[in-house]
Design a protein around this motif. Structure first.
Motif, PDB file in Angstrom:
ATOM      1  N   LEU A  90      -9.696  -9.353  -0.991  1.00 58.02           N
ATOM      2  CA  LEU A  90      -9.458  -9.113   0.149  1.00 58.02           C
ATOM      3  C   LEU A  90      -9.232  -7.712   0.216  1.00 58.02           C
ATOM      4  N   GLY A  91      -9.136  -7.028  -1.443  1.00 65.38           N
ATOM      5  CA  GLY A  91      -8.753  -5.477  -0.854  1.00 65.38           C
ATOM      6  C   GLY A  91      -7.299  -4.866  -1.060  1.00 65.38           C
ATOM      7  N   VAL A  92      -7.585  -3.027  -0.436  1.00 59.74           N
ATOM      8  CA  VAL A  92      -6.172  -2.637  -1.000  1.00 59.74           C
ATOM      9  C   VAL A  92      -6.698  -2.046   0.443  1.00 59.74           C
ATOM     10  N   HIS A  93      -5.132  -2.341   0.782  1.00 58.84           N
ATOM     11  CA  HIS A  93      -4.453  -1.838   2.545  1.00 58.84           C
ATOM     12  C   HIS A  93      -3.311  -0.587   2.617  1.00 58.84           C
ATOM     13  N   ALA A  94      -3.653   0.515   3.168  1.00 54.35           N
ATOM     14  CA  ALA A  94      -2.112   0.916   3.285  1.00 54.35           C
ATOM     15  C   ALA A  94      -1.699   1.730   4.334  1.00 54.35           C
ATOM     16  N   VAL A  95      -0.807   1.475   4.777  1.00 58.00           N
ATOM     17  CA  VAL A  95      -0.435   2.873   5.775  1.00 58.00           C
ATOM     18  C   VAL A  95       0.234   3.988   5.245  1.00 58.00           C
ATOM     19  N   LEU A  96       0.654   5.069   5.992  1.00 54.49           N
ATOM     20  CA  LEU A  96       1.501   6.110   5.969  1.00 54.49           C
ATOM     21  C   LEU A  96       2.934   6.225   6.214  1.00 54.49           C
ATOM     22  N   GLY A  97       3.687   6.525   5.094  1.00 56.39           N
ATOM     23  CA  GLY A  97       5.059   6.921   4.961  1.00 56.39           C
ATOM     24  C   GLY A  97       5.703   8.405   6.018  1.00 56.39           C
ATOM     25  N   ASN A  98       6.859   8.131   5.886  1.00 53.38           N
ATOM     26  CA  ASN A  98       7.222   9.361   6.596  1.00 53.38           C
ATOM     27  C   ASN A  98       7.609  10.421   5.985  1.00 53.38           C
ATOM     28  N   HIS A  99       7.048  10.421   4.380  1.00 51.17           N
ATOM     29  CA  HIS A  99       7.246  11.644   3.929  1.00 51.17           C
ATOM     30  C   HIS A  99       5.825  11.818   3.332  1.00 51.17           C
ATOM     31  N   ASP A 100       4.840  10.851   4.025  1.00 52.56           N
ATOM     32  CA  ASP A 100       3.695  11.715   3.589  1.00 52.56           C
ATOM     33  C   ASP A 100       3.111  12.958   4.744  1.00 52.56           C
ATOM     34  N   TRP A 101       4.079  12.611   5.340  1.00 55.79           N
ATOM     35  CA  TRP A 101       3.676  13.135   6.463  1.00 55.79           C
ATOM     36  C   TRP A 101       5.061  14.629   6.524  1.00 55.79           C
ATOM     37  N   TRP A 102       5.797  14.554   5.682  1.00 48.13           N
ATOM     38  CA  TRP A 102       7.201  15.485   6.179  1.00 48.13           C
ATOM     39  C   TRP A 102       6.469  16.516   5.123  1.00 48.13           C
ATOM     40  N   GLU A 103       5.882  15.966   4.269  1.00 47.62           N
ATOM     41  CA  GLU A 103       5.326  17.406   2.808  1.00 47.62           C
ATOM     42  C   GLU A 103       4.265  17.485   3.195  1.00 47.62           C
TER      43      GLU A 103
END
Length: 270
Positions: A90-103
């Protein structure tokens, strides 16, 4: 290097169809860097995740290190290409985290996406959720997978993290996309949203805390959550609602783990 652990949980929410079994592999808080979380290490994690034969893989955010003053971050395409080798029917699914924004200085400057981490995921074919919900079918039954944007995305002052932090999450708008009575699995990097999650959601999957990164007798002395140890780690049930908080894979602040080894989460749902 601390040995990788496979953490297994079997969860049976009241509103989950009796005839549907969903095998979820969750990976959280990779924090890719040139030290302990380099490409060969990520490749090994991917191989172990694939060996679990998941129906679906969820990536719960924080792909970027956040420790760039101590160790070099990996180029985005390097860690993303490793994660692209994950396999699930059924695939690979993702969300972002705070460090993906902060950096991401450009995303911070414009106070919104797209982010470099998000672009890297999408470029290798991994589905990115930013307050989105999508419908799937398994064993003749339907279910929804929803993903929130980070609750700690935008910094008001980069010199003082967590002061004046602005979230980009929209729980109400995300769940408004659910158009029938099929059960919902929610990806939310930070677990602090859980008190607001309605009973409509069968399971919330989170990372962010690393289980406190140090745990003694089931408690952590420091947890990056306003709820302290309440949502720090593991399977939490409140008023019939289920939350699973991963201990994560990488390190934040200090390269130290005690009592909570890095883990891949295998969730047998139903």
């Amino acid at each position: 290097m601390v040995r990788l652990h496979i953490k297994k949980d079997r969860i049976k929410p009241d509103n989950w169809p009796i005839g549907m079994s969903l095998r979820i592999v969750a990976l959280a808080d990779i924090h890719a860097c040139t030290a302990w979380m380099n490409v060969p290490r990520i490749d090994k994690i991917v191989a172990q995740a694939n060996a679990l034969k998941p129906d679906i893989v969820v990536l719960l955010g924080d792909y970027l290190s956040g420790m760039h003053l101590m160790f070099k971050s990996l180029p985005h395409n390097h860690w993303a290409e490793s994660l692209a080798r994950l396999e699930a029917s059924l695939g690979v699914h993702a969300v972002l985290g705070n460090h993906d924004w902060w950096e991401d200085l450009q995303a911070q400057a414009r106070r919104g996406g797209p982010t470099m981490a998000g672009n890297a995921l999408e470029e290798v074919g991994i589905q990115l959720y930013s307050n989105d919900a999508k419908h799937f079918r398994k064993d003749g039954y339907g279910f929804w997978l929803a993903g929130l944007e980070s609750q700690l995305a935008l910094l008001a002052n980069r010199r003082i993290p967590r002061r004046g932090v602005v979230g980009l999450d929209d729980l109400e708008g995300t769940l408004a996309q659910v158009t029938n009575d099929d059960p919902v699995v929610l990806m939310a990097h930070e677990p602090d949203i859980f008190p607001e999650v309605p009973e409509r959601v069968s399971l919330t999957l989170s990372g962010h805390t690393h289980g406190g990164q140090v745990r003694v007798r089931g408690r952590a002395p420091a947890v990056p959550s306003r709820y302290g140890n309440q949502y720090a780690y593991g399977h939490v049930v409140e008023e019939g609602r289920h939350l699973l908080v991963s201990g994560g894979l990488g390190y934040s602040v200090l390269p130290l783990r005690f009592g909570v080894p890095p883990e891949i989460n295998l969730i047998e749902l139903g």
